[in-house]
Motif scaffolding. Structure first.
Motif, PDB file in Angstrom:
ATOM      1  N   ASP A 154       0.808  -1.226   0.000  1.00  0.00           N
ATOM      2  CA  ASP A 154       0.000   0.000   0.000  1.00  0.00           C
ATOM      3  C   ASP A 154       0.842   1.278   0.000  1.00  0.00           C
ATOM      4  OD1 ASP A 154       1.038   0.021   2.540  1.00  0.00           O
ATOM      5  OD2 ASP A 154      -0.894  -0.018   3.588  1.00  0.00           O
ATOM      6  N   CYS A 155       2.163   1.147  -0.177  1.00  0.00           N
ATOM      7  CA  CYS A 155       3.082   2.300  -0.232  1.00  0.00           C
ATOM      8  C   CYS A 155       3.111   3.082   1.075  1.00  0.00           C
ATOM      9  CB  CYS A 155       2.708   3.244  -1.392  1.00  0.00           C
ATOM     10  SG  CYS A 155       4.016   4.432  -1.829  1.00  0.00           S
ATOM     11  N   SER A 156       2.759   2.434   2.170  1.00  0.00           N
ATOM     12  CA  SER A 156       2.805   3.112   3.470  1.00  0.00           C
ATOM     13  C   SER A 156       4.173   2.895   4.108  1.00  0.00           C
ATOM     14  CB  SER A 156       1.719   2.571   4.400  1.00  0.00           C
ATOM     15  OG  SER A 156       1.972   1.209   4.713  1.00  0.00           O
ATOM     16  N   ARG A 157       4.510   3.767   5.026  1.00  0.00           N
ATOM     17  CA  ARG A 157       5.751   3.595   5.794  1.00  0.00           C
ATOM     18  C   ARG A 157       5.489   2.617   6.923  1.00  0.00           C
ATOM     19  NH1 ARG A 157       9.514   8.668   7.211  1.00  0.00           N
ATOM     20  NH2 ARG A 157       9.341   7.511   9.141  1.00  0.00           N
ATOM     21  N   SER A 158       5.230   1.373   6.543  1.00  0.00           N
ATOM     22  CA  SER A 158       4.937   0.330   7.529  1.00  0.00           C
ATOM     23  C   SER A 158       5.213  -1.019   6.894  1.00  0.00           C
ATOM     24  CB  SER A 158       3.475   0.409   7.975  1.00  0.00           C
ATOM     25  OG  SER A 158       2.613  -0.097   6.970  1.00  0.00           O
ATOM     26  N   GLN A 159       5.131  -2.076   7.700  1.00  0.00           N
ATOM     27  CA  GLN A 159       5.387  -3.421   7.199  1.00  0.00           C
ATOM     28  C   GLN A 159       4.324  -3.892   6.218  1.00  0.00           C
ATOM     29  OE1 GLN A 159       8.181  -4.953   7.818  1.00  0.00           O
ATOM     30  NE2 GLN A 159       8.942  -3.431   9.270  1.00  0.00           N
ATOM     31  N   ARG A 160       3.240  -3.135   6.065  1.00  0.00           N
ATOM     32  CA  ARG A 160       2.242  -3.491   5.050  1.00  0.00           C
ATOM     33  C   ARG A 160       2.795  -3.284   3.639  1.00  0.00           C
ATOM     34  NH1 ARG A 160      -0.821  -0.231   8.341  1.00  0.00           N
ATOM     35  NH2 ARG A 160      -0.952   1.341   6.694  1.00  0.00           N
ATOM     36  N   GLU A 161       3.875  -2.536   3.539  1.00  0.00           N
ATOM     37  CA  GLU A 161       4.562  -2.347   2.265  1.00  0.00           C
ATOM     38  C   GLU A 161       5.827  -3.218   2.257  1.00  0.00           C
ATOM     39  OE1 GLU A 161       6.014  -2.163  -0.943  1.00  0.00           O
ATOM     40  OE2 GLU A 161       4.203  -0.932  -0.847  1.00  0.00           O
ATOM     41  N   PRO A 162       5.856  -4.294   1.449  1.00  0.00           N
ATOM     42  CA  PRO A 162       7.018  -5.194   1.435  1.00  0.00           C
ATOM     43  C   PRO A 162       8.332  -4.505   1.089  1.00  0.00           C
ATOM     44  CG  PRO A 162       5.141  -6.220   0.343  1.00  0.00           C
ATOM     45  CD  PRO A 162       4.765  -4.785   0.597  1.00  0.00           C
ATOM     46  N   TYR A 163       8.281  -3.383   0.375  1.00  0.00           N
ATOM     47  CA  TYR A 163       9.506  -2.690  -0.016  1.00  0.00           C
ATOM     48  C   TYR A 163       9.863  -1.547   0.956  1.00  0.00           C
ATOM     49  CZ  TYR A 163       9.366  -5.135  -4.536  1.00  0.00           C
ATOM     50  OH  TYR A 163       9.365  -6.090  -5.534  1.00  0.00           O
ATOM     51  N   TYR A 164       9.283  -1.559   2.126  1.00  0.00           N
ATOM     52  CA  TYR A 164       9.560  -0.526   3.132  1.00  0.00           C
ATOM     53  C   TYR A 164      10.850  -0.840   3.895  1.00  0.00           C
ATOM     54  CZ  TYR A 164       9.150   1.941   7.628  1.00  0.00           C
ATOM     55  OH  TYR A 164       9.395   2.686   8.738  1.00  0.00           O
ATOM     56  N   ASP A 165      11.535   0.178   4.315  1.00  0.00           N
ATOM     57  CA  ASP A 165      12.722   0.106   5.168  1.00  0.00           C
ATOM     58  C   ASP A 165      13.918  -0.438   4.375  1.00  0.00           C
ATOM     59  OD1 ASP A 165      14.030   0.680   7.511  1.00  0.00           O
ATOM     60  OD2 ASP A 165      13.173  -0.965   8.665  1.00  0.00           O
ATOM     61  N   TYR A 166      15.044  -0.669   5.066  1.00  0.00           N
ATOM     62  CA  TYR A 166      16.290  -1.043   4.393  1.00  0.00           C
ATOM     63  C   TYR A 166      16.145  -2.336   3.595  1.00  0.00           C
ATOM     64  CZ  TYR A 166      18.149   2.351   7.694  1.00  0.00           C
ATOM     65  OH  TYR A 166      18.370   3.482   8.427  1.00  0.00           O
ATOM     66  N   ASN A 167      15.688  -3.378   4.275  1.00  0.00           N
ATOM     67  CA  ASN A 167      15.591  -4.674   3.604  1.00  0.00           C
ATOM     68  C   ASN A 167      14.533  -4.658   2.514  1.00  0.00           C
ATOM     69  OD1 ASN A 167      16.462  -5.295   6.676  1.00  0.00           O
ATOM     70  ND2 ASN A 167      17.447  -6.714   5.254  1.00  0.00           N
ATOM     71  N   GLY A 168      13.468  -3.890   2.708  1.00  0.00           N
ATOM     72  CA  GLY A 168      12.444  -3.770   1.687  1.00  0.00           C
ATOM     73  C   GLY A 168      12.967  -3.076   0.444  1.00  0.00           C
ATOM     74  N   ALA A 169      13.723  -1.977   0.639  1.00  0.00           N
ATOM     75  CA  ALA A 169      14.287  -1.258  -0.512  1.00  0.00           C
ATOM     76  C   ALA A 169      15.274  -2.139  -1.260  1.00  0.00           C
ATOM     77  CB  ALA A 169      14.961   0.032  -0.037  1.00  0.00           C
ATOM     78  N   PHE A 170      16.064  -2.911  -0.509  1.00  0.00           N
ATOM     79  CA  PHE A 170      17.006  -3.812  -1.170  1.00  0.00           C
ATOM     80  C   PHE A 170      16.263  -4.923  -1.923  1.00  0.00           C
ATOM     81  CE2 PHE A 170      19.930  -7.569  -0.944  1.00  0.00           C
ATOM     82  CZ  PHE A 170      20.830  -7.108  -1.897  1.00  0.00           C
ATOM     83  N   GLN A 171      15.167  -5.422  -1.331  1.00  0.00           N
ATOM     84  CA  GLN A 171      14.376  -6.456  -1.996  1.00  0.00           C
ATOM     85  C   GLN A 171      13.764  -5.936  -3.300  1.00  0.00           C
ATOM     86  OE1 GLN A 171      14.558  -9.466  -0.860  1.00  0.00           O
ATOM     87  NE2 GLN A 171      13.269 -10.353  -2.471  1.00  0.00           N
ATOM     88  N   CYS A 172      13.407  -4.644  -3.291  1.00  0.00           N
ATOM     89  CA  CYS A 172      12.905  -3.974  -4.497  1.00  0.00           C
ATOM     90  C   CYS A 172      13.946  -4.056  -5.617  1.00  0.00           C
ATOM     91  CB  CYS A 172      12.562  -2.522  -4.156  1.00  0.00           C
ATOM     92  SG  CYS A 172      12.248  -1.418  -5.543  1.00  0.00           S
TER      93      CYS A 172
END
Length: 692
Positions: free
Chosen positions: A189-207
């Motif tokens: 959902d593009c939120s700054r939370s764990q509901r967004e898989p690409y959030y935070d350091y590991n999420g951005a790297f996963q992107c």
């Protein structure tokens, strides 16, 4: 009632009724996984409880209102939490080990053999940790803007997010407006939370790993060891480097994540003691999210090895440092508009400077014609822009370094060498230096003055009463106390002097016992304050302390006695004779006042005007204009910058002949050529990345 006002009222009520020692630490979490970890912590350490909110900002508001007590946030959110709306401050920092300590590196990561550099990112797809976060937004976007890779004219032109969305082909920036190009690559959902898989350091790297993006903006420890051979860092010089070369190929070194809370010393102590107990007795692993996979960095970053207490009275802006604050300002284009402003805001200290000299300078600076032009141009802005000089009165010089100059609420202040050192440690730079005469130039002598015939010498000084210009000041404290330490090898100077007046000392200190304040009979808040409101503050004040029998020795500069005797100086000094005073120094008997070249404690740098690095040219330009008009040879006799009508050495030293520019790029160490420190240095040097 407006929401922010309601938040403020709730915060006041929470502060009034909270009893930190009898309640739990209410930790704010932002996801179900984080809540699970927090509940497990609470089971292992019952002093904790958990409060779940949707995002970091909601947690900050909850902490302000007293619904929660603490959360760990990154630099971008530390900045937000420190704004006046919320007024939280960092109390505990994450420590990442000996290689980086309480700092980390913001890096740009790309897959190997993709062939582009940092300056070639236009049209690429980007992965970010979150809108407003340090490594994922503030540092990379601030770098691209400052390097003019992203061309942005400021918020008057268009919002920064719009400029970024047109620069990149598509992005995932959790926290951006849903439906915009900045959310196009996001999986959730593009939120700054764990509901967004690409959030935070590991999420951005996963992107980046999954091919959604071409570049990921993360911290230097994000890429797993097994993946490092497949990825590279993008350097600011447009080259590439291996993942482990982050020290030489990074976008910036930034302060660690920190625990923030309300400005309540008891609550801060309680939070620290509770967390320290857990990390000491190992009852729960605060720095592991393995049990809650695939989520990572829950409550604390998994790379944390230890928690460190932040020095007391360190606000968000001191913690982040001037370099990081400069990046934040560049993202708001404050620097460009600020440079174009006709005003510099001077940080005045005490009532005497503010009402005695600042007001006169402010009024004199604006002619009728100029006022009309400024009114038409700035009538919709704050009134401080109507004049060339706005003065922000404070009760202590160090407060100018701690808040207004860091927050850009003020631009400049003139301070002595010891204070230049402290200001430098806080990321400020000297921009103009006072010039006194052709003999000493931009230096002066630190001397010790006694009454003639008193029998006081340097050798029998122990046990006497002392008069100082102020705590942390060069001639009045750092130099003489340094000499005494060489002799006594003891930093407890209350064992050396029986009593004294050293403005800026703790109120219950023996070094406040001889101070007299402003002269009020009762309730004198000026007593022992480091401002001209204390009669014994500064050079003339320390000499007055000696003259009026407060002390046996005064530590001042070499011109102080002649400036306040033989018909010179204010009313209290008019009948004094310089011949009634002498100088004392190590290894020599008392000598005449005029013999300072052979009997002094040190020759030290002159006072200097300090400001933020990005404001150098603006402060120099306006002060040169003001000096041409109001200097000793100025064209306008209505005001004199280097004269003090109702006091001594207000804003500048009265012995100043002119101000000379300190070349841009010269550091405070290069300017001073010596090492003089003060207590504030602890806050400003808590981590090396505060200075760069």
């Amino acid at each position: 009632m407006k929401p922010l006002l309601l938040v403020a009222l709730l915060g006041l009520l929470a502060s009034a009724f909270a009893a930190p020692g009898s309640q739990k630490v209410k930790w704010c979490v932002k996801s179900d996984q984080e809540l699970r970890k927090c509940l497990d912590l609470a089971a292992a350490a019952p002093a904790f409880s958990c409060v779940k909110k949707e995002n970091t900002l909601e947690c900050i508001i909850a902490i302000k209102a007293g619904e929660a007590d603490a959360i760990t946030v990154d630099g971008g959110d530390i900045y937000t939490a420190g704004l006046n709306n919320y007024d939280l401050h960092p109390i505990i920092a994450e420590d990442y080990g000996t290689a980086t300590d309480t700092c980390y590196y913001a890096v740009a990561v790309a897959k190997k053999n993709t062939g582009f550099g940092f300056r070639d990112l236009r049209g690429k797809k980007s992965c970010h940790t979150g809108l407003g976060k340090s490594a994922g937004w503030n540092i990379p976007i601030g770098s691209l803007v400052s390097m003019n890779v992203i061309e942005w004219g400021g918020i008057e032109d268009k919002p920064l997010e719009e400029a970024v969305s047109t620069f990149f082909h598509a992005s995932c920036v959790p926290g951006a407006a849903r439906g915009s190009k900045l959310c196009e690559l996001c999986k959730g959902d593009c939120s700054r939370s764990q509901r967004e898989p690409y959030y935070d350091y590991n999420g951005a790297f996963q992107c980046l790993v999954e091919g959604a993006g071409d570049v990921a903006f993360v911290k230097h420890l994000t890429v797993p060891e097994s993946d490092k051979p497949m990825y590279e860092l993008l350097c600011k010089d447009n080259t590439r480097a291996p993942i482990d070369n982050y020290e030489t190929c990074s976008l910036a070194r930034v302060p660690a994540h920190a625990v923030v809370t309300r400005k309540d010393p008891q609550l801060a102590d309680f939070i620290w003691e509770t967390l320290d107990r857990v990390q000491t007795d190992h009852s729960f692993n605060l720095f592991s999210s393995e049990a809650y996979a695939p989520a990572k960095n829950l409550m604390f970053k998994d790379s944390t090895v230890n928690l460190l207490r932040v020095p007391p009275n360190t606000d968000s802006f001191l913690y982040l440092g001037a370099n990081y604050m400069s990046i934040v300002h560049s993202l708001k284009k404050e620097q460009a508009s600020d440079d174009a402003s006709p005003a510099i805001r001077w940080c005045a200290v005490g009532h005497a400077e503010t009402k005695g000299k600042c007001d006169t300078w402010s009024i004199s600076s604006v002619s009728g014609e100029d006022y009309g032009k400024l009114w038409r141009k700035y009538q919709n802005l704050y009134f401080i822009l109507f004049i060339y000089l706005f003065f922000a009165p404070l009760c202590d010089v160090h407060l100018c370094f701690e808040s207004p100059l860091q927050r850009k609420e003020a631009d400049a202040i003139a301070v002595d060498g010891g204070q230049v050192f402290t200001a430098g440690k806080c990321g400020l730079v000297p921009v103009m230096v006072e010039q006194y005469d052709q003999v000493t130039g931009s230096k002066y002598y630190a001397v010790a003055v006694v009454k003639k015939g008193s029998g006081v010498t340097w050798e029998n000084l122990k046990g006497k009463k002392s008069c100082h210009t102020g705590i942390g000041r060069t001639a009045g404290w750092n130099i003489p106390m340094g000499q005494i330490y060489k002799r006594e090898h003891d930093c407890d100077f209350t064992k050396f002097f029986s009593s004294g007046c050293a403005p800026g000392a703790e109120p219950n200190s023996p070094f406040c016992s001889l101070c007299v304040g402003s002269g009020k009979a009762v309730g004198d808040e000026a007593k022992c304050k480091a401002s001209a409101d204390e009669k014994y503050y500064g050079y003339a004040g320390a000499f007055r302390c000696l003259v009026e029998g407060g002390g046996d020795v005064a530590f001042v500069k070499h011109t102080t006695v002649t400036e306040n005797s033989d018909g010179n100086g204010p009313d209290w000094a008019r009948n004094l004779r310089s011949s009634d005073y002498q100088l004392i120094c190590p290894g020599k008997g008392p000598v005449e006042i005029s013999d300072y070249a052979t009997c002094h404690l040190a020759q030290v740098p002159a006072h200097a005007v300090v400001t933020r690095p990005e404001s150098h040219s603006k402060v120099v330009r306006i002060l040169q204009e003001q000096q041409a008009r109001f200097g000793n040879s100025g064209t306008d006799p209505s005001f004199r910058m280097f004269q003090s009508e109702n006091g001594k050495n207000l804003l500048f030293k009265d012995s100043t002949k002119c101000l000379q520019e300190v070349p841009e790029g010269r550091t405070y160490e290069q300017f001073l050529g010596n090492d003089t420190a003060s207590d504030l240095e602890k806050s400003c040097t808590f981590h090396a990345c505060q200075q760069g």
